[in-house]
Design an enzyme around this catalytic site. Sequence first.
Site, PDB file in Angstrom:
ATOM      1  CE  LYS A  55      18.969  32.129  23.484  1.00  0.00           C
ATOM      2  NZ  LYS A  55      17.703  32.347  22.788  1.00  0.00           N
ATOM      3  CD  GLN A  99      14.115  32.036  23.462  1.00  0.00           C
ATOM      4  OE1 GLN A  99      15.157  32.552  23.844  1.00  0.00           O
ATOM      5  NE2 GLN A  99      14.077  31.156  22.484  1.00  0.00           N
ATOM      6  CG  ASP A 122      17.708  36.786  18.817  1.00  0.00           C
ATOM      7  OD1 ASP A 122      18.730  36.075  18.759  1.00  0.00           O
ATOM      8  OD2 ASP A 122      16.604  36.378  19.212  1.00  0.00           O
TER       9      ASP A 122
END
Length: 301
Positions: A55, A99, A122
């Site tokens: 990422k 994450q 996200d």
Amino acid sequence: MAECVLIDGKARAEALRSSVAEQVARLKAEHGVQPGLAVVLVGDDAASQVYVRSKGEQSLAIGMHSVTHRLAADTTQDALIALVENLNQDPAIHGVLVQLPLPPHLDAGAVLARLNPDKDVDGLTVASAGRLASGLEALTPCTPLGCLILLREALGGLSGLNALVLGRSVLVGRPVAALLLAENCTVTIAHSRSRNLPALCGSADILVAAVGRPEMVRSSWIKPGAAVIDVGINRVPFRDPEQAALGRTRLVGDVAFKEARGVAGWLTPVPGGVGPMTVACLLQNTLTAARRQAGLDRDGQ
Ligand code: NDP
């Protein structure tokens, strides 16, 4: 029957990255805004390290500002929340991704609850999920957005089609269903308590499998000519017993690929289908978040 079209997620992800890169350059040149992504990793989970590195690299490669915060595995909940709240206030950061999974002593729900939904690239906060479910403008979870982009490209309009989403997780199944509903599909969500899965799947023009069960969807479940999106990523032993004895594994999806290919109209392979779209969609979401925070119209997607 026409031959099955294999959907090339790698190529589509590459095209999306190029398009986002162009829009990032334009946003900088025309408005002086450089989209910024912050990724927060707690602990040393090997798979998470790989995802986080990818990422960071991909966001830098397309001209974004990119920061990775690597925190020790014993980071406290308060320290993690303090970081998230700092990032909420940081004007150079338009998207924040924590994450998952977090180490077991941390409460992911409580951490995400402190994230500004405008920066939730996200799409995992309750606010983002609620907006999506209510048909409002929302940042959408990346893998579901990737599924939608692949389906739109394969089929064109999706309006009126019967869609069966196999799996109801917050991460994949539910948002995929909400996105398909927003495209005017007739959506059924199936899960581990659903009865007669083969019949449910068999009436679907669009079948999205997100169960995490290796090759569970057989060709006999698939309506001839249907578009089949296989989200599953399952690691199984090699077929060759000698290789398997050496501990070698391979990736398979939730759909029995070889047989499905003989029936489906469109099919995503594993690997190389949905997987590559996930990070590309994260970049798209970061661009979208930056444009909205700068007061500009939505673009891309
Ligand atoms: P979850 O385990 O959170 O959810 C699985 C869902 O499948 C649940 O709703 C569960 O039902 C349902 N299910 C499980 N077994 C059955 C069964 N036998 N019959 C019918 N339904 C069943 O998984 P995720 O949604 O997070 O992920 C699904 C798959 O997608 C995994 O393989 C994962 O690795 C992959 N994935 C891939 C990504 C990518 O980038 N390509 C990103 C995210 C996930 P119930 O709710 O009743 O328990």
